[in-house]
Design a protein around this motif. Structure first.
Motif, PDB file in Angstrom:
ATOM      1  N   TYR A   1       0.858  -1.196   0.000  1.00  0.00           N
ATOM      2  CA  TYR A   1       0.000   0.000   0.000  1.00  0.00           C
ATOM      3  C   TYR A   1       0.883   1.232   0.000  1.00  0.00           C
ATOM      4  CZ  TYR A   1      -2.894   3.836   1.666  1.00  0.00           C
ATOM      5  OH  TYR A   1      -3.507   5.056   1.788  1.00  0.00           O
ATOM      6  N   SER A   2       0.525   2.226  -0.803  1.00  0.00           N
ATOM      7  CA  SER A   2       1.280   3.475  -0.819  1.00  0.00           C
ATOM      8  C   SER A   2       0.340   4.656  -0.977  1.00  0.00           C
ATOM      9  CB  SER A   2       2.316   3.474  -1.949  1.00  0.00           C
ATOM     10  OG  SER A   2       1.696   3.456  -3.212  1.00  0.00           O
ATOM     11  N   ALA A   3       0.758   5.766  -0.420  1.00  0.00           N
ATOM     12  CA  ALA A   3       0.037   7.039  -0.542  1.00  0.00           C
ATOM     13  C   ALA A   3       1.055   8.105  -0.924  1.00  0.00           C
ATOM     14  CB  ALA A   3      -0.651   7.408   0.765  1.00  0.00           C
ATOM     15  N   SER A   4       0.677   8.971  -1.850  1.00  0.00           N
ATOM     16  CA  SER A   4       1.629   9.934  -2.385  1.00  0.00           C
ATOM     17  C   SER A   4       0.903  11.210  -2.787  1.00  0.00           C
ATOM     18  CB  SER A   4       2.348   9.320  -3.598  1.00  0.00           C
ATOM     19  OG  SER A   4       3.235  10.226  -4.179  1.00  0.00           O
ATOM     20  N   GLY A   5       1.629  12.315  -2.766  1.00  0.00           N
ATOM     21  CA  GLY A   5       1.012  13.554  -3.194  1.00  0.00           C
ATOM     22  C   GLY A   5       1.912  14.756  -2.995  1.00  0.00           C
ATOM     23  N   SER A   6       1.441  15.921  -3.454  1.00  0.00           N
ATOM     24  CA  SER A   6       2.145  17.196  -3.317  1.00  0.00           C
ATOM     25  C   SER A   6       1.181  18.235  -2.780  1.00  0.00           C
ATOM     26  CB  SER A   6       2.692  17.651  -4.679  1.00  0.00           C
ATOM     27  OG  SER A   6       3.599  16.707  -5.215  1.00  0.00           O
ATOM     28  N   TRP A   7       1.688  19.056  -1.852  1.00  0.00           N
ATOM     29  CA  TRP A   7       0.874  20.075  -1.216  1.00  0.00           C
ATOM     30  C   TRP A   7       1.712  21.333  -1.078  1.00  0.00           C
ATOM     31  CZ3 TRP A   7       2.105  15.262   0.669  1.00  0.00           C
ATOM     32  CH2 TRP A   7       1.123  14.284   0.500  1.00  0.00           C
ATOM     33  N   ASP A   8       1.401  22.334  -1.924  1.00  0.00           N
ATOM     34  CA  ASP A   8       2.199  23.554  -1.991  1.00  0.00           C
ATOM     35  C   ASP A   8       3.662  23.176  -2.248  1.00  0.00           C
ATOM     36  OD1 ASP A   8      -0.045  25.139  -1.558  1.00  0.00           O
ATOM     37  OD2 ASP A   8       0.140  24.953   0.609  1.00  0.00           O
ATOM     38  N   ASN A   9       4.544  23.538  -1.330  1.00  0.00           N
ATOM     39  CA  ASN A   9       5.967  23.252  -1.539  1.00  0.00           C
ATOM     40  C   ASN A   9       6.388  21.875  -1.031  1.00  0.00           C
ATOM     41  OD1 ASN A   9       6.227  25.782  -2.633  1.00  0.00           O
ATOM     42  ND2 ASN A   9       7.079  26.712  -0.792  1.00  0.00           N
ATOM     43  N   PHE A  10       5.481  21.179  -0.396  1.00  0.00           N
ATOM     44  CA  PHE A  10       5.814  19.884   0.193  1.00  0.00           C
ATOM     45  C   PHE A  10       5.336  18.743  -0.703  1.00  0.00           C
ATOM     46  CE2 PHE A  10       5.714  22.717   3.826  1.00  0.00           C
ATOM     47  CZ  PHE A  10       6.808  22.311   4.578  1.00  0.00           C
ATOM     48  N   ASP A  11       6.019  17.634  -0.619  1.00  0.00           N
ATOM     49  CA  ASP A  11       5.538  16.412  -1.260  1.00  0.00           C
ATOM     50  C   ASP A  11       6.010  15.221  -0.433  1.00  0.00           C
ATOM     51  OD1 ASP A  11       8.237  15.640  -2.205  1.00  0.00           O
ATOM     52  OD2 ASP A  11       7.969  17.218  -3.696  1.00  0.00           O
ATOM     53  N   GLY A  12       5.337  14.120  -0.624  1.00  0.00           N
ATOM     54  CA  GLY A  12       5.696  12.958   0.177  1.00  0.00           C
ATOM     55  C   GLY A  12       5.142  11.675  -0.400  1.00  0.00           C
ATOM     56  N   LEU A  13       5.783  10.581  -0.012  1.00  0.00           N
ATOM     57  CA  LEU A  13       5.345   9.256  -0.419  1.00  0.00           C
ATOM     58  C   LEU A  13       5.620   8.298   0.731  1.00  0.00           C
ATOM     59  CD1 LEU A  13       5.949   7.479  -3.815  1.00  0.00           C
ATOM     60  CD2 LEU A  13       6.430   6.280  -1.694  1.00  0.00           C
ATOM     61  N   ALA A  14       4.626   7.520   1.067  1.00  0.00           N
ATOM     62  CA  ALA A  14       4.787   6.503   2.104  1.00  0.00           C
ATOM     63  C   ALA A  14       4.286   5.174   1.546  1.00  0.00           C
ATOM     64  CB  ALA A  14       4.015   6.870   3.368  1.00  0.00           C
ATOM     65  N   SER A  15       5.035   4.126   1.804  1.00  0.00           N
ATOM     66  CA  SER A  15       4.664   2.820   1.273  1.00  0.00           C
ATOM     67  C   SER A  15       5.048   1.742   2.268  1.00  0.00           C
ATOM     68  CB  SER A  15       5.371   2.572  -0.067  1.00  0.00           C
ATOM     69  OG  SER A  15       4.961   1.350  -0.649  1.00  0.00           O
ATOM     70  N   ILE A  16       4.213   0.733   2.355  1.00  0.00           N
ATOM     71  CA  ILE A  16       4.494  -0.398   3.229  1.00  0.00           C
ATOM     72  C   ILE A  16       4.170  -1.676   2.468  1.00  0.00           C
ATOM     73  CG2 ILE A  16       2.186  -0.283   4.285  1.00  0.00           C
ATOM     74  CD1 ILE A  16       3.533  -1.294   6.889  1.00  0.00           C
ATOM     75  N   GLY A  17       5.052  -2.651   2.585  1.00  0.00           N
ATOM     76  CA  GLY A  17       4.852  -3.903   1.871  1.00  0.00           C
ATOM     77  C   GLY A  17       5.124  -5.099   2.758  1.00  0.00           C
ATOM     78  N   TYR A  18       4.424  -6.180   2.468  1.00  0.00           N
ATOM     79  CA  TYR A  18       4.621  -7.433   3.202  1.00  0.00           C
ATOM     80  C   TYR A  18       4.480  -8.580   2.221  1.00  0.00           C
ATOM     81  CZ  TYR A  18       3.859 -11.357   6.371  1.00  0.00           C
ATOM     82  OH  TYR A  18       3.959 -12.565   7.020  1.00  0.00           O
ATOM     83  N   ARG A  19       5.361  -9.570   2.354  1.00  0.00           N
ATOM     84  CA  ARG A  19       5.280 -10.732   1.475  1.00  0.00           C
ATOM     85  C   ARG A  19       5.648 -11.980   2.265  1.00  0.00           C
ATOM     86  NH1 ARG A  19       8.549  -9.120  -2.077  1.00  0.00           N
ATOM     87  NH2 ARG A  19       6.993  -8.106  -3.370  1.00  0.00           N
ATOM     88  N   GLU A  20       4.843 -13.017   2.135  1.00  0.00           N
ATOM     89  CA  GLU A  20       5.131 -14.306   2.751  1.00  0.00           C
ATOM     90  C   GLU A  20       5.223 -15.343   1.648  1.00  0.00           C
ATOM     91  OE1 GLU A  20       3.092 -17.448   5.864  1.00  0.00           O
ATOM     92  OE2 GLU A  20       3.140 -15.317   6.381  1.00  0.00           O
ATOM     93  N   SER A  21       6.312 -16.096   1.650  1.00  0.00           N
ATOM     94  CA  SER A  21       6.557 -17.072   0.592  1.00  0.00           C
ATOM     95  C   SER A  21       6.432 -18.490   1.127  1.00  0.00           C
ATOM     96  CB  SER A  21       7.958 -16.876   0.002  1.00  0.00           C
ATOM     97  OG  SER A  21       8.104 -15.581  -0.544  1.00  0.00           O
ATOM     98  N   GLY A  22       5.882 -19.355   0.300  1.00  0.00           N
ATOM     99  CA  GLY A  22       5.794 -20.763   0.648  1.00  0.00           C
ATOM    100  C   GLY A  22       7.028 -21.509   0.183  1.00  0.00           C
ATOM    101  N   ILE A  23       6.959 -22.828   0.133  1.00  0.00           N
ATOM    102  CA  ILE A  23       8.091 -23.629  -0.324  1.00  0.00           C
ATOM    103  C   ILE A  23       8.030 -23.751  -1.841  1.00  0.00           C
ATOM    104  CG2 ILE A  23       8.126 -24.886   1.851  1.00  0.00           C
ATOM    105  CD1 ILE A  23       6.975 -27.295   0.349  1.00  0.00           C
ATOM    106  N   GLY A  24       9.093 -24.298  -2.438  1.00  0.00           N
ATOM    107  CA  GLY A  24       9.157 -24.431  -3.881  1.00  0.00           C
ATOM    108  C   GLY A  24       9.300 -25.876  -4.319  1.00  0.00           C
TER     109      GLY A  24
END
Length: 699
Positions: A183-206
């Protein structure tokens, strides 16, 4: 070979299917920053450069999340992925590349634990810039080239995105099932900008192509049966012609300790497998935290200024065992231990850019890099130090000059002065090294002046020639060297194997581009009079051999916009490498698979079936190879293989649905590493047919 012929037939069908439509796509000029520390058009760069954009990354992520596999699919001179947490032995043009995240070093050259490719989730990236061949423009460690992982930037408008993915194999849906969310959220507000992202992954066997469980590398680390979490934040403030930016990234991947590797038999062709069981010790893991602060000013006393300060903390935990290396009679019998590699890096990069100096056709890029790295490897069960605390300090002024006074000709030249000091205190090696050896510490210093020259000439509107000669600066794997001392009366100050590696790289190439077709061919040589080669001992633990090495090769790539909806790519790499086995000043023995990759052919076909539906079919053929000694006798044989991947994306009104299949033809093969450098404990097969399904939406 029959699989390769079948794959070529598929490509022929793709060519036939593409031949009937009118061409509409055209090539556009790309800008790169990694090659020269300043933004320059790709056509003016005198090196082979590969740019992997976000769209290309997403396509590859539809098939696999393994960064090494992604690189290998797009850069055939990159050695095949081990498909494990470790990337030891994965070379670029036969030498170790320097991994960067936004210009921050991720590699750990003082104690190379082989975890460079697992420091950030590829979903956090906007693009990847790969500079092929040794150079010193970013400092220590780029003997094979640079892989700069460039993170995403905040968007101009406020937006959010979510991606949900799942991957599995047909042999056992439950055990192989993995999933991920970002999930990520991003944007610009006047002189500021920002991006935040978080990820999770779980893997099984092969499972391999025969439906057997792929073995676990409980010592070096495995991405099978693992969990990954990544938190990313970027904040920026803009005013006038200036920008201040902060980036924070925390990445953590660890195994679940639920599966135990079962040795195979490499001589009999029996693969290593795994069975359920509790693994003793802490989970194998990578934990990396990056803080980066950058400041740019487009009008700084007639210059452009780029200032970059960073810190990175890296901890890699390896699996435990009762290996002979860990034994010490003073502790007890059958001592169990496991190691953790730790590195703390800090640095400042200052770059000044001045175009058209005094109105002349001369552009300058100059500045100073300051870098420190404190590294040690500890045995975390008993508290012993396997590698003593090693402190590296470096400052390096540099200057790059670009001359554009002749039409269609760009000449470049540069110099970088490396000033380095290594500080190691007195220490004693482990008892297994002939009872433990006391080594007197010291502060050896290394000063080297590194040069580079290059030229690119546009012969016609379609033809371009380029060439360069450059030097790369790297340290030998200091930790491996120091921990392996097994003779008395050694001193860090005089120990020859601590001398740095200077790699001389030369390259020439030609490129043809018209409206819908581009082809490039390059030839390179990479030589080191006092290089580095890895050789495994009976425990599978590597030692460093310092020998003269010579590597050469060719790279070919072409892209054809065959129609307004079809794109075809062909990439080929061939490389040869030898080392001096008898110290007579002449190379005579083939470098092994841990040091150089195979010859490879990559093909791909992209098609836009409708404005909502597109697909990719890609093929990778790794060719047979024999490795010979100084007498011309074959010591190792590698049997090549061919894998095919595909993915399909459908942009529905509610989001994009993707279906990907890795190893579509279910090719049965042992990995390149297993065949050339493996052991009974690491005789791994490659993953069989694997399916990925994902859903992504922006809102």
């Amino acid at each position: 070979m029959s699989n390769f012929k079948q794959s070529l037939s598929l490509t022929t069908l793709a060519l036939i299917a593409a031949s009937g439509s009118a061409t509409a796509k055209e090539f556009t000029e790309e800008m790169v920053v990694t090659a020269s520390r300043s933004e320059r058009p790709l056509s003016t760069i005198a090196n082979t450069v590969t740019v992997i954009n976000e769209q290309e990354l997403i396509k590859q992520m539809g098939v696999t999340s393994d960064m090494s596999t992604i690189l290998g699919n797009l850069i055939p001179s990159f050695a095949p992925s081990r498909q494990k947490m470790t990337n030891s032995g994965e070379s670029l043009r036969g030498r170790k590349p320097l991994y960067l995240v936004d210009g921050v070093p991720q590699s750990n050259p003082l104690r190379d634990g082989g975890r460079d490719a697992h420091t950030i989730d590829p979903l956090m990236l906007e693009r990847v810039e790969v500079i092929h061949g040794a150079n010193a423009i970013h400092g220590l460690g780029a003997s094979g080239g640079i892989i700069n992982l460039i993170t995403k930037r905040p968007s101009d408008t406020t937006e959010q995105s979510i991606r949900i993915e799942s991957f599995f194999q047909e042999e056992d849906f439950g055990e192989s099932l993995g999933y991920g969310v970002n999930y990520s959220a991003s944007g610009s507000w006047d002189n500021f900008d920002g991006l935040a992202s978080i990820g999770y992954r779980e893997s099984g066997i092969g499972y391999d192509a025969n439906g057997d469980i792929i073995g676990f590398d409980n010592a070096q680390g495995d991405t099978l049966d693992s969990e990954m979490a990544n938190v990313f934040l970027k904040l920026g403030y803009n005013w006038a012609e200036q920008r201040l930016e902060m980036t924070v990234n925390h990445y953590d991947i660890s195994g679940n300790n639920d599966w135990v590797g079962v040795d195979g038999d490499i001589d009999a062709g029996v693969p290593t497998t795994a069975e359920k069981g509790n693994v003793q010790g802490d989970p194998v893991s990578n934990e990396v935290t990056l803080f980066s602060f950058s400041y740019s000013n487009e009008e700084f006393f007639g210059h452009k200024l780029r200032a970059h300060a960073f810190t990175q903390e890296f901890a890699a935990t390896y699996g435990g065992s009762t290996a002979a290396t860990f034994q010490d009679p003073a502790i007890g019998a059958s001592v169990f231990d496991q190691s953790q590699n730790n590195s703390e890096k800090q640095g400042i990069k200052i770059t000044l850019i001045k175009d058209e100096v005094a109105g002349l056709p001369v552009n300058l890029v100059y500045g100073m890099d300051i870098f420190t790295d404190t590294t040690y490897q500890k045995l975390i069960t008993t508290g012993r130090y396997w590698v003593p605390k090693t402190e590296y300090e470096n400052y390096a002024p540099f200057l790059q000059v670009e001359y554009v006074g002749v039409q269609d000709l760009t000449l470049t030249a540069g110099v970088r002065q490396e000033n380095s000091e290594l500080a190691v205190g007195d220490f004693t090696t482990l008892a297994s090294y002939n009872g433990g050896q006391f080594v007197k510490g010291g502060n050896p210093e290394f000063d080297d002046t590194l040069f580079n020259v290059g030229a690119t000439y546009k012969i016609t509107d379609n033809w371009r020639l380029f060439g360069n000669a450059s030097e790369g600066f790297s340290m030998a794997d200091v930790g491996r060297v120091l921990r392996g001392i097994n003779t008395a009366n050694q001193s860090v100050e005089t120990f020859l194997d601590l001398e740095p590696i200077i790699t001389d790289n030369t390259e020439i190439g030609a490129e043809y581009t018209n409206r819908n077709f581009q082809v490039q061919l390059s030839y390179y040589q990479s030589d080191s009079d006092f290089g580095q080669r890895l050789e495994a001992n009976a425990d599978g633990i590597y030692t460093v051999k310092r020998e003269k090495t010579e590597i050469s090769g060719i790279e070919f790539r072409s892209t054809w916009f065959a129609s307004e909806v079809d794109t075809l790519n062909l990439r080929v790499a061939r490389q040869e490498g030898e080392y001096d086995s008898d110290a007579d000043g002449k190379v005579d023995t083939d470098m092994a698979g841990a040091n150089i990759g195979p010859n490879r052919i990559n093909l791909s076909w992209d098609r836009e079936w409708t404005d909502k539906l597109n697909s990719r079919l890609q093929l990778s053929h790794v060719q047979d190879r024999n490795f010979k000694n100084s007498s011309g006798q074959t010591t190792t044989k590698f049997k090549g293989y061919t894998t095919i991947d595909t993915n399909i994306d459908y942009a529905a009104s509610f989001g994009t649905i993707s279906l990907g299949v890795q190893n579509l033809s279910n090719e049965d093969y042992f990995t390149y590493y297993s065949q050339t450098t493996g052991s009974d404990a690491r005789n791994f097969k490659g993953i069989g047919r694997s399916v990925s399904v994902s859903f992504a939406k922006q809102f």
